[in-house]
Design an enzyme around this catalytic site. Structure first.
Site, PDB file in Angstrom:
ATOM      1  N   GLU A 178      -3.407   7.464  -4.270  1.00 26.36           N
ATOM      2  CA  GLU A 178      -3.271   6.163  -3.595  1.00 26.36           C
ATOM      3  C   GLU A 178      -3.065   5.036  -4.596  1.00 26.36           C
ATOM      4  O   GLU A 178      -3.712   4.993  -5.642  1.00 26.36           O
ATOM      5  CB  GLU A 178      -4.522   5.895  -2.764  1.00 26.36           C
ATOM      6  CG  GLU A 178      -4.540   4.551  -2.049  1.00 26.36           C
ATOM      7  CD  GLU A 178      -5.853   4.314  -1.324  1.00 26.36           C
ATOM      8  OE1 GLU A 178      -5.980   4.776  -0.175  1.00 26.36           O
ATOM      9  OE2 GLU A 178      -6.766   3.685  -1.918  1.00 26.36           O
TER      10      GLU A 178
ATOM     11  N   TYR B   4       0.855  -1.194   0.000  1.00 26.35           N
ATOM     12  CA  TYR B   4       0.000   0.000   0.000  1.00 26.35           C
ATOM     13  C   TYR B   4       0.891   1.244   0.000  1.00 26.35           C
ATOM     14  O   TYR B   4       1.845   1.344   0.773  1.00 26.35           O
ATOM     15  CB  TYR B   4      -0.895   0.028   1.242  1.00 26.35           C
ATOM     16  CG  TYR B   4      -1.719   1.299   1.358  1.00 26.35           C
ATOM     17  CD1 TYR B   4      -2.998   1.368   0.824  1.00 26.35           C
ATOM     18  CD2 TYR B   4      -1.201   2.441   1.978  1.00 26.35           C
ATOM     19  CE1 TYR B   4      -3.740   2.523   0.896  1.00 26.35           C
ATOM     20  CE2 TYR B   4      -1.948   3.598   2.059  1.00 26.35           C
ATOM     21  CZ  TYR B   4      -3.212   3.645   1.517  1.00 26.35           C
ATOM     22  OH  TYR B   4      -3.938   4.805   1.591  1.00 26.35           O
TER      23      TYR B   4
END
Length: 381
Positions: free
Chosen positions: A190, A102
């Site tokens: 993101e 992530y």
């Protein structure tokens, strides 16, 4: 403002961030054509909607041949995911994933800067990771006068990778992601997941971006990507009429003069066991036209069972507000109970004007809130 994954990936690619090859499609036949163009045995089919949880809802499927692709595309198109109807899908080459990570940049109010967030727990909801495994999230506050120099990018990359070759790949991606984050006035950039393939490449196979609405005038091409929801359209319409509105989903509609008082009103409703339907600050005006527009907005919400009008008269006189309300409700016909609290300059005169009307008039904020919550519960019963 949010954009779709395929749009974010296009921006990523323009900045040199490696992404998987994919094609956006709006029909099953488009998906079949994309499958032929991609020339890949396995493809991923992903719903394109402005919400998370696509995988859990069945909006992400792997297809190993054309028959399976047709079945998945037909099932996903038209699917309802958290209130969003899927009208397009992304068909992409399946990547040979070894590990998932992530990575994101987000504006952090506590440090008054952008922060780089990293985790080896990619592919999961980052909120769940933060709740159950906070030690697995690494954060780097970014000094805007310095940005992300090589040493910081490598330090961050070592949190995810041990091999120097992979660290260098990741560091370059982190720097490019920061550049697009800043240069496009994003509030979020993101990648979840950022994957390491079994061939040793690092690739962004998902992309998510949101932008600062107040900076969109600087980015006309990005502004054209805006697809507001029905609730966002309401908020934009309210703004054009001179008041602030945010939909919250409860059953007590709120009309208040002043943002601070509006926040306190919502807190009071929750305190007494109710649920506010919205935040609505109409400002200091007692203009009947403004009240009419505000009431139309509130009554347009089918969930609203009671309307609470909470007015504190400072410069604005309560008798002027009461006159404005009476004038407005000559044009508005509704069977929904209206609770009004008037406090401040000429409050007695204002309440006197409303005496004998169909309004529920209260002297204190607590009394008005309790009455609104009780009426909402009676409506449910």
């Amino acid at each position: 403002m949010k954009i779709h994954e395929y749009q974010a990936k296009e921006i990523f690619a323009n900045y040199g961030i490696p992404v998987d090859k994919s094609i956006v499609c709006r029909s099953v036949e488009d998906a079949v054509k994309a499958y032929e163009q991609l020339d890949s045995q396995k493809v991923i089919v992903k719903a394109q909607v402005h919400t998370g949880g696509r995988g859990k809802a069945g909006g992400v499927k792997l297809a190993g041949d054309e028959i399976e692709l047709r079945r998945h595309a037909a099932a996903i198109l038209g699917m309802d995911i958290r209130g969003f109807i899927v009208d397009r899908i992304l068909v992409g080459q399946a990547v040979n994933i070894d590990r998932e990570y992530y990575v994101s940049y987000v504006v952090d109010r506590s440090t008054k800067s952008a922060i780089l967030m990293l985790s080896r727990e990619g592919g999961m909801d980052i909120e769940e990771v933060a709740r159950t495994m906070p030690e697995k999230i690494h954060k780097f506050a970014i000094d805007p006068s310095v940005g992300v120099p090589d040493y910081l990018a490598r330090e961050a990359a070592f949190k995810l990778f041990d091999e120097i070759g992979l660290v260098r790949q990741a560091a370059t991606i982190f720097q490019k992601l920061y550049s697009l984050f800043v240069e496009n006035d994003a509030s979020l950039a993101e990648i979840n997941p950022l994957v390491l393939t079994k061939e040793g490449a690092i690739v962004a196979i998902d992309a998510k971006m949101t932008f600062d609405d107040n900076a969109l005038y600087r980015h006309p091409k990005i502004a054209l990507l805006n697809e507001p929801t029905e609730e966002e359209k309401k908020e934009q319409s309210a703004k054009s009429k001179g008041f602030s509105y945010v939909h919250l989903g409860g059953d007590i509609g709120c009309m208040v003069n002043g943002a601070g008082l509006a926040m306190a009103t919502m807190d009071m409703i929750k305190l007494y066991g109710g649920n506010p339907a919205n935040f609505l600050d109409i400002g200091g005006s007692s203009n009947p036209t403004k009240v009419i527009e505000a009431m139309k907005l509130l009554l347009g919400d089918r969930n609203v069972k009671v309307v609470l009008i909470n007015i504190f008269g400072g410069i604005t006189r309560c008798d002027d507000v009461a006159s404005g309300l009476l004038e407005a409700f000559k044009q508005i016909k509704t069977g929904i109970p209206i609770v009004i609290r008037l406090t401040g300059t000429n409050e007695k005169e204002g309440r006197a004007l409303l005496r004998g009307t169909h309004f529920h008039v209260a002297e204190t904020m607590g009394d008005a809130t309790r009455r609104a919550v009780e009426l909402a519960k009676q409506y449910q019963d």
